[in-house]
Design a protein around this motif. Structure first.
Motif, mmCIF file in Angstrom:
data_model
loop_
_atom_site.group_PDB
_atom_site.id
_atom_site.type_symbol
_atom_site.label_atom_id
_atom_site.label_comp_id
_atom_site.label_asym_id
_atom_site.label_seq_id
_atom_site.Cartn_x
_atom_site.Cartn_y
_atom_site.Cartn_z
ATOM 1 N N ALA A 616 0.825 -1.213 0.000
ATOM 2 C CA ALA A 616 0.000 0.000 0.000
ATOM 3 C C ALA A 616 0.853 1.253 0.000
ATOM 4 C CB ALA A 616 -0.899 -0.016 1.235
ATOM 5 N N THR A 617 0.239 2.345 -0.442
ATOM 6 C CA THR A 617 0.947 3.634 -0.396
ATOM 7 C C THR A 617 0.947 4.119 1.033
ATOM 8 O OG1 THR A 617 -1.078 4.864 -0.722
ATOM 9 C CG2 THR A 617 0.144 4.194 -2.709
ATOM 10 N N VAL A 618 1.682 5.186 1.266
ATOM 11 C CA VAL A 618 1.754 5.711 2.626
ATOM 12 C C VAL A 618 0.389 6.209 3.081
ATOM 13 C CG1 VAL A 618 2.469 8.066 1.971
ATOM 14 C CG2 VAL A 618 3.117 7.144 4.188
ATOM 15 N N VAL A 619 -0.358 6.774 2.146
ATOM 16 C CA VAL A 619 -1.680 7.283 2.514
ATOM 17 C C VAL A 619 -2.584 6.116 2.921
ATOM 18 C CG1 VAL A 619 -3.733 8.473 1.629
ATOM 19 C CG2 VAL A 619 -1.442 9.297 1.047
ATOM 20 N N GLN A 620 -2.512 5.020 2.135
ATOM 21 C CA GLN A 620 -3.339 3.845 2.454
ATOM 22 C C GLN A 620 -2.944 3.252 3.810
ATOM 23 O OE1 GLN A 620 -2.351 1.738 -1.144
ATOM 24 N NE2 GLN A 620 -4.468 1.864 -1.897
ATOM 25 N N LEU A 621 -1.666 3.218 4.039
ATOM 26 C CA LEU A 621 -1.200 2.675 5.324
ATOM 27 C C LEU A 621 -1.738 3.525 6.480
ATOM 28 C CD1 LEU A 621 2.539 1.793 4.537
ATOM 29 C CD2 LEU A 621 0.702 0.180 5.011
ATOM 30 N N LEU A 622 -1.668 4.836 6.315
ATOM 31 C CA LEU A 622 -2.135 5.723 7.392
ATOM 32 C C LEU A 622 -3.651 5.610 7.568
ATOM 33 C CD1 LEU A 622 0.098 8.866 6.718
ATOM 34 C CD2 LEU A 622 0.263 7.260 8.626
#
Lengths: 627, 300
Positions: A616-622
């Motif tokens: 996942a991207t960082v945004v998805q992870l967050l």
């Protein structure tokens, strides 16, 4: 007069009361005992000189006197050969010829030593043995009289120690010759008797030092007696054996050697024994290890002392630091024997126990001997002693008395093996990461403390392998790429977390395949360090370093301890971390470096639960953790 | 494991080392007992070293005198410590002070001999000063007593000449000259350097004077019979008997060496061979007069 322990104690106490007069009496004894005075050196003799000397002896003079067969070669005024080389050959030939027929006439001087032991007075005999012992003990006590008056006297804390030594001197003929028999204390026997006496005096001095330094220590004679007897006996026996086996002329060399061993080893061994008694008096009341027919405290300590002195004899007097560390090992081992003998000696007979204790010392000594040149042996031994102590302190009390199956021995051995590869001199990677050797000791303390506190590890008999695996993993990681980004304190925190994680999941997170550490915990540590190193090499800000790196590793270990993770899942975890770290390294990124550890803890659990894809991207992870 | 427990454990570790250090330093007290024990140990080592030297001397090149153990500094240190300790003894305890001086003198003896062996011909090192101080102070103390301790005062009376004789003979007493490997002029040079006529006569005379003084100080008497063979626990007279025999052996050895060298080279010689032989015969006669037996000097 028949000497008894009570008389000896009264004698010493009386002498202590006399104070200065007693000291003078002792000085007088020392002053007037036989002393060696120097002799002139002997001479070497050539055949010519021996021949001339032969003809000067009574009974042989007729050969060279006027009218004798060889008179032509002899000068009566100087009582020697005539001048001229022509006289030497004939007189030597004559000497050989005469000696062949009368060999017993060959001159011989047996006295070749450089000194002669001389008595002070003619006629006066020495004081009786018991008085000499009392004088020697009182002299030691008087040294402590002024500084620690409470120690001495009939109600002083030193009384049990004095009573113990008096009992040992009187009852145990195996330690000291009969005090009622002056014959045992004279002539050549005096040296052996005096050595035995000196053992008691040495222990008394060491004991008083311990009691003076630790006013709270309480000891009782019945506790102390078997322990001190067991400590002293091997020294006495070792000397007796060396003395008996030494060839003529080398016996005094044996004395010198064993006096040196006595002075270097016995005081600290006695201190260790007394402290052990003070810490666990119950054990020394006759508790038996291994059920009926098992060993008592004296037997166990005696076996340990024997083994230690074997090592002492090999060590020599040069390596003082290693010697002192062996003595610390002794104290640690005695402490374990006092508190939990089962840690080192599982059920069995005294012979079995003795064998096991011998093997414990031999095992450690063997590993120290076998290590390659350059390895810090003293530190290894220090770590072995620490291991014994920590295992003793950390094992759950609730399990006391159950079968420990000698887990202490196993752990000691495994700690040394695990640390050997990283303690080589010239490449002391472990020490390079730590601030001092003391931190290596603390590292072992931390790991052992956590693991030994887990009942399932001890009872299951897997404490040893688990310790090996964790110590190897941590030591290996400290030598790996990226390890330099962590402080010494950080490594201790990581070690503690790793040990806790291992203790909660025996045999799962840290493994040893041959000498190579493996398992999910090991992979995680390795991977995090590698990422930290790569980030730095890429020229990015070092967000994975110092306290943040330490916390990340701790959180990562907590995650893998909470959820079983396959190698593929560890790779996913590391992938998520890489994404987060890159973002934190970006000057305008969404993540602050300091918040990485708690964020990783939450996201990591989501990744393992497959609630968030690892790629996942960082945004998805967050978003996955509600941020 | 909590931080407190860890700190406690490390604290106890520090305490252990502190106690150990205290024990080690406590052993260093310089009492008469302690100094005597150290001295006795060193004399045993010195005896073993002497045995090794004799063995090597018997089997190797006669001109090579193998070195002994390097015990000189240790003996000198005992001597210094004993002199220092003697100053601290109460003025009323003269006997103990004398014992310290005896110890200082006998330790200095060994240091002096080793100095002579390791640097033959060199000016005397510190051992001679230690010996002289021990002897003079010790003799003064002995003179204060009506009944001086026999052994200690007898030895102090003879300590200095005994040590001088021992030091001067150290370089040549083990020589075993052989025709093929030994140069006569080297033997002669060694004798001249350490035991020229005037020096050696003075040393013999010094020893005799010291011995007479010792006997006058302590009525030790003389017993008839052969040389003492006991090496442990003999009387003061046994001690003098062994040394008297060795004095005679040294005198004879010097005479034999002088004759050997003279037989192999032309004069001039600085040692009167005849005078050396007469001195040896006189020393042997003195021994026979005192003890009733003949001198035996050994075989190898």
């Amino acid at each position: 007069m028949i000497v008894t322990p009570t008389l000896l104690v009264f004698g010493v106490q009386g002498l202590i009361k006399l104070g200065r007069a007693s000291r003078e009496a002792y000085e007088q004894y020392v002053r007037d005992r036989p002393a060696s005075l120097p002799l002139l050196g002997t001479v070497s003799r050539t055949p010519v000189e021996q021949a001339a000397e032969f003809f000067r002896q009574p009974g042989n003079e007729a050969w060279v006197a006027a009218g004798g067969t060889f008179a032509a070669h002899w000068d009566a005024d100087t009582n020697g050969l005539r001048e001229g080389i022509e006289h030497e050959g004939p007189i030597v030939a004559a000497w050989f010829a005469v000696c062949t027929s009368a060999p017993s006439a060959t001159p011989f001087e047996p006295a070749r030593s450089v000194a002669f032991l001389v008595r002070q007075w003619e006629g006066d005999g020495p004081p009786p043995p018991w008085l000499r012992l009392a004088l020697a003990l009182a002299d030691v006590a008087l040294d402590f009289g002024e500084a620690s008056p409470a120690l001495l006297g009939p109600t002083g804390t030193s009384q049990p120690l004095l009573e113990t030594l008096a009992a040992l001197a009187d009852r145990s003929r195996a330690l000291v010759p009969d005090l009622n028999d002056p014959e045992q204390w004279t002539g050549d026997r005096w040296i052996r008797a005096n050595f035995a006496q000196s053992l008691l005096v040495t222990v008394f001095r060491a004991g008083l030092t311990t009691l003076a330094d630790n006013p709270g220590i309480v000891i009782r004679e019945q506790h102390l007696q078997p322990l001190l007897a067991a400590t002293i006996a091997p020294l006495r026996d070792g000397f007796e054996k060396a003395w008996a086996n030494a060839p003529a002329g080398a016996q005094l060399g044996a004395l010198v050697r064993w006096e040196s061993i006595r002075d270097q080893w016995l005081p600290a061994m006695a201190v260790g024994a007394i402290r052990a008694v003070a810490q666990d008096r119950g054990f020394f009341l006759g508790k038996v290890v291994g059920g009926p027919g098992g060993s008592n405290a004296g037997q166990l300590v005696g076996a340990l002392a024997n083994s230690l002195l074997d090592e002492a004899a090999k060590l020599g007097g040069q390596d003082l630091l290693l010697r002192d560390t062996w003595i610390r090992f002794w104290s640690a081992a005695i402490g374990v024997i006092a508190a939990r003998p089962e840690l080192v000696v599982p059920a069995g007979t005294p012979a079995v126990h003795e064998q096991i204790l011998r093997e414990l010392v031999k095992q450690v000594a063997g590993k120290l001997t076998a290590v390659p040149a350059g390895v810090n042996r003293t530190l290894l031994l220090e770590l072995a002693a620490t291991s014994l102590e920590v295992v003793n302190e950390s094992l759950p009390l609730v399990l006391r008395g159950t079968g420990w199956n000698g887990v202490g021995r196993d752990v000691v051995s495994r700690v040394i093996e695990a640390l050997l590869p990283v303690l080589r001199e010239g490449d002391p990677l472990l020490l390079r990461r730590l601030a001092s050797p003391a931190q290596a000791v603390e590292l072992v303390t931390v790991v052992l403390g956590e693991i030994a506190a887990s009942p399932q590890l001890v009872v299951g008999g897997v404490a040893g392998p688990e310790v090996s695996a964790v110590v190897s993993a941590i030591a290996g990681a400290m030598a790996a790429q990226g390890a330099e980004l962590l402080t010494a304190g950080g490594w201790l925190a990581v070690a503690s977390a790793a040990a806790q994680a291992a203790a909660r999941n025996p045999g799962r997170l840290f493994k040893l395949e041959g000498a190579v550490a493996s398992g999910a915990g090991t992979e995680l540590i390795r991977g995090v360090l590698l990422q930290a190193s790569e980030l730095l090499e890429a020229g990015k800000p070092p967000v994975l370093s110092g306290a943040v790196l330490a916390e990340l590793l701790v959180e990562g270990l907590n995650i893998v301890a909470a959820r079983a993770a396959t190698p593929a899942q560890i790779a996913e975890l590391l992938g998520a971390l890489r994404t987060l770290a890159k973002e934190a390294a970006s000057p305008d990124g969404l993540i602050l470096p300091g918040s990485l550890p708690p964020l990783f803890a939450r996201i990591g659990l989501q990744v393992l639960a497959k609630k968030v894809p690892a790629a996942a991207t960082v945004v998805q992870l967050l978003e996955g953790v509600g941020q | 494991m909590t931080t407190e427990r860890r700190r406690d454990r490390l604290g106890r570790l520090a305490l252990f080392w502190a106690v150990l250090a205290l024990l080690v330093s406590g052993c260093a007290a310089r009492t008469l007992d302690d100094l005597s024990a150290t001295y006795e140990r060193l004399t045993i080592e010195a005896s073993q070293s002497e045995a090794t030297r004799r063995t090597a001397s018997a089997s190797g090149d006669s001109m090579i005198v193998p070195p002994g153990a390097n015990l000189g500094p240790a003996f000198a240190n005992i001597s210094r410590e004993a002199l220092k300790a003697a100053q601290n003894v109460s003025s009323s305890d003269v006997e103990t002070r004398i014992a310290f001086y005896r110890l200082a003198a006998s330790a200095a003896h060994f240091a002096l001999v080793e100095e002579a062996r390791s640097s033959p011909g060199a000016a005397g090192g510190g051992a001679a000063a230690l010996l002289n101080e021990a002897q003079s102070r010790g003799s003064e103390a002995c003179a204060q007593l009506k009944t001086p301790p026999q052994r200690d005062c007898a030895y102090l009376a003879v300590a200095s000449p005994l040590a001088t004789l021992a030091a001067s003979s150290e370089t040549w007493r083990l020589l075993k000259p052989q025709d093929k490997v030994t140069q006569p002029d080297r033997v002669r040079a060694i004798l001249d350097e350490r035991a020229g006529d005037a020096d050696f006569d003075a040393q013999l005379a010094g020893y005799q004077a010291g011995r007479q003084k010792a006997i006058a100080l302590a009525p030790i008497g003389a017993s008839a019979g052969g040389p003492a063979t006991a090496q442990r626990g003999g009387s003061v007279m046994d001690f003098f008997q062994v040394n008297d025999a060795r004095v005679a052996c040294l005198a004879r050895k010097r005479a034999d060496l002088a004759v050997w060298a003279a037989n192999r080279q032309q004069p001039p010689s600085r040692i009167d061979r005849r005078q050396a032989g007469v001195a040896a015969a006189a020393a042997e006669q003195r021994y026979r007069d005192a003890y009733g037996g003949s001198v035996q000097c050994g075989t190898a």
